[in-house]
Design an enzyme around this catalytic site. Structure first.
Site: not given
Ligand code: J7C
Length: 409
Positions: A87, A96, A120, A143, A172, A186, A195
């Protein structure tokens, strides 16, 4: 998929085997290529292929072990996002983070009373930008890692708890009370797809995005350029030519295997090391892209060499675009290439096994194929196929090559 199997007892009489040239012994490891029937499998031993009777095989311990493992490696994946290291890296990446801030800021009027999902969200930075710079009715900050507990505190600490709802869980699996107008995330990894978090984004899109809703980013592209990599080549390969005046070149095949098999993440290419103008090889539309499309993605390239140099490999990077919701508003772009501010993704370098000298006007053309690992769902291989056509027109001066790079399995 290739599967390893151990032979559990001596081979039977091989009269019924198509390839009887090789018998096998207890303990031999066969590679099973196909299982056309429940009794006979098509397998390989020491380079010889043939049918083998299934009853004589048992599964490899290693494979058995792998079978019990999670193909998504979520424990490890979300575990790593439960600590601050990543993070800190992402938040410290100004290009970013500012790109997302800019998207929110330049669309603040349109975000009024809208429902947003931040997939996320990590420490919640994008959700906080939404609450701070616009007036959405609700932001669902999703998250999966344990960071979510802290994110909730950060939301409260910054007085945004009326708007931002932190939901801990895999995107999900979570349930939202309503569909959303905007799905922001992101999700980009090295070489864009590594990933494969993008899969979670696509599944959330299909489930939670309102008809006519907006995806941020809205599209993504992967860019490639043939390049020099003198420094890296010298450090890992040319080094063995004369260390301390001695000839260590017998170690070069080992060096090639060890340093050039996988791509080098976190490479920063100098614009001057680009041998040609870059070329977009893949384009993903975040509205129409399907999960099944991720299994295999192919692209093409045609480059013209600008000035003579040494072709050491290809460098790849990505760009994402955020469409504007405001009439006439400019779309925001986050470009991770060598002509933009460096980001924490840097660029990805794919080294050829051997460098090739190229001249101005030579043409380098070929294909790229991203193949998702059928077992380990966060991994893929990148296959590059290229041919170099000399500008001098000598017919024997066309060189071709192919190389497959695992990322990481
Ligand atoms: N559901 C919820 N959070 C996720 C998911 C998912 N399916 N996938 C990734 N994340 C989180 C992860 O825990 C981390 O905080 C962030 O999203 C990853 C950002 N990684 C990236 N390459 N952009």
């Amino acid at each position: 998929m290739r599967r390893m199997h151990l032979v559990k007892s001596m081979s039977p009489s091989l009269t019924s085997l198509e390839v009887a040239a090789s018998s096998f012994c207890s303990g031999d490891r066969l590679i099973v290529h196909a299982k056309p029937s429940s009794e006979w499998w098509w397998a390989e031993l020491r380079g010889v292929k043939g049918y083998v009777p299934v009853s004589y095989l048992r599964q490899d311990a290693e494979e058995e072990e792998e079978e019990g493992q999670d193909p998504w490696q979520d424990e490890e994946y979300f575990g790593s996002y439960g600590t601050l290291r990543l993070h800190l890296e992402m938040l410290s990446d100004k290009s970013r983070t500012e790109a997302y801030r800019q998207v929110i800021l330049s669309n603040s009027a349109s975000l009024r009373n809208k429902v947003v999902m931040d997939l996320g969200c990590g420490t919640g930075i994008i959700s906080l930008f939404c609450a701070q710079l616009a007036e959405p009715s609700e932001v669902y900050a999703v998250e999966a890692s344990s960071m979510a507990e802290y994110t909730r505190q950060l939301v409260k600490q910054n007085g945004c708890e009326e708007v931002v709802k932190v939901l801990q869980g895999r995107a999900e699996e979570i349930d939202l009370p309503e569909q959303v107008d905007v799905l922001v995330s992101e999700w980009m990894g090295n070489c864009l797809l590594f990933e494969f978090m993008v899969e979670s984004v696509l599944l959330a899109r299909d489930r939670w995005l309102k008809e006519g809703g907006v995806m941020w980013p809205s599209s993504a592209a992967l860019t490639l350029v043939p390049c020099q990599a003198n420094g890296y080549y010298a450090e890992k390969m040319a080094f063995w030519e004369q260390p301390y005046g001695l000839d260590f070149t017998p170690l070069q095949p080992l060096a090639r295997q060890e340093f050039f098999t996988k791509p080098k993440f976190s490479h920063l290419i100098e614009p001057n090391d680009c041998l040609t103008a870059p070329c977009d090889v893949l384009h993903l539309d975040m509205y129409t892209l399907q999960v099944k499309d991720l299994e295999e993605i192919k692209g093409q390239f045609h480059f013209h060499v600008k000035t003579s140099g040494v072709f050491h490999g290809f460098t790849a990077w990505f760009t994402v675009h955020f469409e504007s919701l405001e009439t006439g508003g400019a779309s925001v772009e986050l470009n991770t290439g060598p002509n933009s501010e460096p980001t924490h993704w840097k660029q990805t370098l794919f080294m050829l096994d051997r460098p090739v000298s190229v001249n101005a006007e030579d043409a380098i053309s070929g294909t790229i194929r991203l193949h998702r690992n059928p077992v380990w769902r966060r991994h893929m291989t990148v296959t590059l196929h290229w041919s170099i056509n000399s500008s001098t027109g000598e017919t024997d001066n066309c060189q071709v090559g192919t190389k497959t790079f695992p990322m990481w399995r």
